[in-house]
Design a protein around this motif. Structure first.
Motif, short mmCIF file in Angstrom:
data_model
loop_
_atom_site.label_atom_id
_atom_site.label_comp_id
_atom_site.label_asym_id
_atom_site.label_seq_id
_atom_site.Cartn_x
_atom_site.Cartn_y
_atom_site.Cartn_z
N UNK A 43 37.75 38.73 16.07
CA UNK A 43 36.98 39.29 15.31
C UNK A 43 37.44 40.73 14.70
N UNK A 44 37.65 40.80 13.39
CA UNK A 44 38.23 42.18 12.93
C UNK A 44 37.25 42.43 11.58
N UNK A 45 36.34 41.39 11.03
CA UNK A 45 35.77 41.76 9.79
C UNK A 45 34.10 41.14 10.28
N UNK A 46 33.17 41.68 9.67
CA UNK A 46 32.05 40.86 9.83
C UNK A 46 32.22 39.61 9.24
N UNK A 47 31.48 38.71 10.02
CA UNK A 47 31.64 37.19 9.57
C UNK A 47 30.85 36.95 8.18
N UNK A 48 30.09 38.11 7.87
CA UNK A 48 29.32 37.83 6.53
C UNK A 48 30.18 38.36 5.33
N UNK A 49 31.32 38.83 5.61
CA UNK A 49 32.12 39.66 4.60
C UNK A 49 32.60 38.40 3.37
N UNK A 50 32.22 38.67 2.33
CA UNK A 50 32.66 37.90 1.06
C UNK A 50 34.12 37.40 0.87
N UNK A 51 34.36 36.32 0.60
CA UNK A 51 35.60 35.63 0.61
C UNK A 51 36.46 36.85 -0.49
N UNK A 52 35.92 37.02 -1.60
CA UNK A 52 36.43 37.75 -2.56
C UNK A 52 36.87 39.00 -2.06
N UNK A 53 36.03 39.74 -1.26
CA UNK A 53 36.38 41.05 -0.80
C UNK A 53 37.61 41.08 -0.03
N UNK A 54 38.11 40.10 0.79
CA UNK A 54 39.13 40.07 1.59
C UNK A 54 40.42 39.70 0.74
#
Length: 339
Positions: A43-54
């Protein structure tokens, strides 16, 4: 009324699922760890991070196919390389070679902006300038200026070409500039880190359109003269696979671009090799600071710009010698001017 509420619920759930990055989910990570043999996912990012943000983090347009670029831009030899004839070490880490250069091992945070191409090139340039001056210059150069003032390089937060950044350094130079909110150098970085000190998203703190315009003055340390502060390179070039190690040993870290697949976002340790069913999502630029071999797998040692919470304290290893994700063919650099 009930059916209206049900419809709204379905729409809400659909939007929610669409926005989330499927490759951050636990099942995806577990599946990789069941298959990968040279690296581990986590885990590197919050699992709820939007796809577009990444996806917005991927801004490099510098992944190259050698026969499609100007061959004259490929550097194969330098007089400095003669010092290393037949003496390329099995392991090399620029942080250890040049311990006095503070910027080499520093992991930066590009924030929610596809400025990786500007961060990687300006950071490598700063490292090389420190090495060339034996530490007399020992600070960051401005990722802000190269990202937003080089209109021939690309599109700011929407991506750019690393080779064009080095070309600009050779013609127009680059001012100093520290991290976000540091006040260091002429033009510090304006994009806030991905998360604040409490781990909260900083999306509400994103700079305005006005802030993203090219500024031809020092707004950090205002005692610095903007025009006198520019540093230059004498040239700009791509490196062939055979010249990468010699160039790094002679002059310091370089920029490296590669194709990113969805599994890369959850890299935690080991030597990254793309998973069999991974999906391509974009191009990314990082800083190459060394190489080595781990459990029989040769690798490049890279510094990412997604903060120290990502990967192996902000760093990662990627397989070397097989052109993994195009990385062996897609490195750029320039030699600093010191007088």
């Amino acid at each position: 009324m009930a059916w209206v509420l049900m419809l709204l619920s379905v729409i809400f759930i659909s939007v929610y699922v669409t926005e989330q990055a499927y490759f951050l989910q636990e099942d995806f990570i577990n599946n990789i760890n069941e298959q990968a043999t040279t690296w581990k996912a986590g885990v590197n990012f919050d699992p709820n991070t939007p796809h577009d943000h990444l996806i917005r983090l991927l801004g490099s347009k510098g992944v190259q196919i050698p026969d499609k670029v100007n061959s004259k831009l490929y550097k194969t030899h330098d007089e400095a390389y003669d010092n290393f004839f037949g003496r390329i070490p099995k392991h090399f880490d620029a942080r250890r070679k040049w311990r006095h250069c503070d910027t080499i091992g520093k992991v930066l945070d590009q924030g929610n902006c596809g400025s990786d191409w500007g961060v990687a090139t300006s950071s490598a340039f700063a490292d090389r300038l420190c090495i060339a001056t034996n530490g007399d210059f020992n600070e960051f150069l401005s990722a802000e200026e190269i990202t937003f003032c080089c209109h021939t390089c690309g599109f700011g937060c929407h991506g750019g070409y690393p080779i064009n950044a080095w070309k600009r350094f050779s013609i127009h130079g680059l001012v100093t500039g520290g991290e976000y909110n540091s006040g260091e150098g002429c033009q510090p970085y304006k994009f806030p880190p991905t998360n604040d000190d409490e781990g909260n998203s900083t999306s509400s703190k994103q700079p305005s359109v006005w802030d993203l315009r090219c500024t031809r003055s020092c707004y950090g340390n205002q005692s610095i003269d903007f025009y006198d502060d520019h540093r230059y390179t004498r040239d700009y070039y791509y490196l062939t696979y055979g010249s990468i190690q010699k160039d790094v040993m002679a002059y310091g870290p370089i920029e490296a671009s590669f194709d990113v697949y969805d599994d890369f976002f959850v890299y935690k340790s080991g030597v990254y090799v793309r998973s069999e069913n991974a999906t391509y999502v974009g191009g990314h630029a990082v800083k190459l600071i060394g190489w080595g071999e781990e459990n029989g797998t040769p690798y490049w040692l890279m510094v990412n710009s997604w903060n120290e919470d990502w990967g192996d304290n902000g760093l990662f290893k990627i397989q070397r010698g097989t052109n993994e994700c195009g990385v062996d063919n897609s490195t750029t650099a320039g030699v600093p001017v010191t007088n």
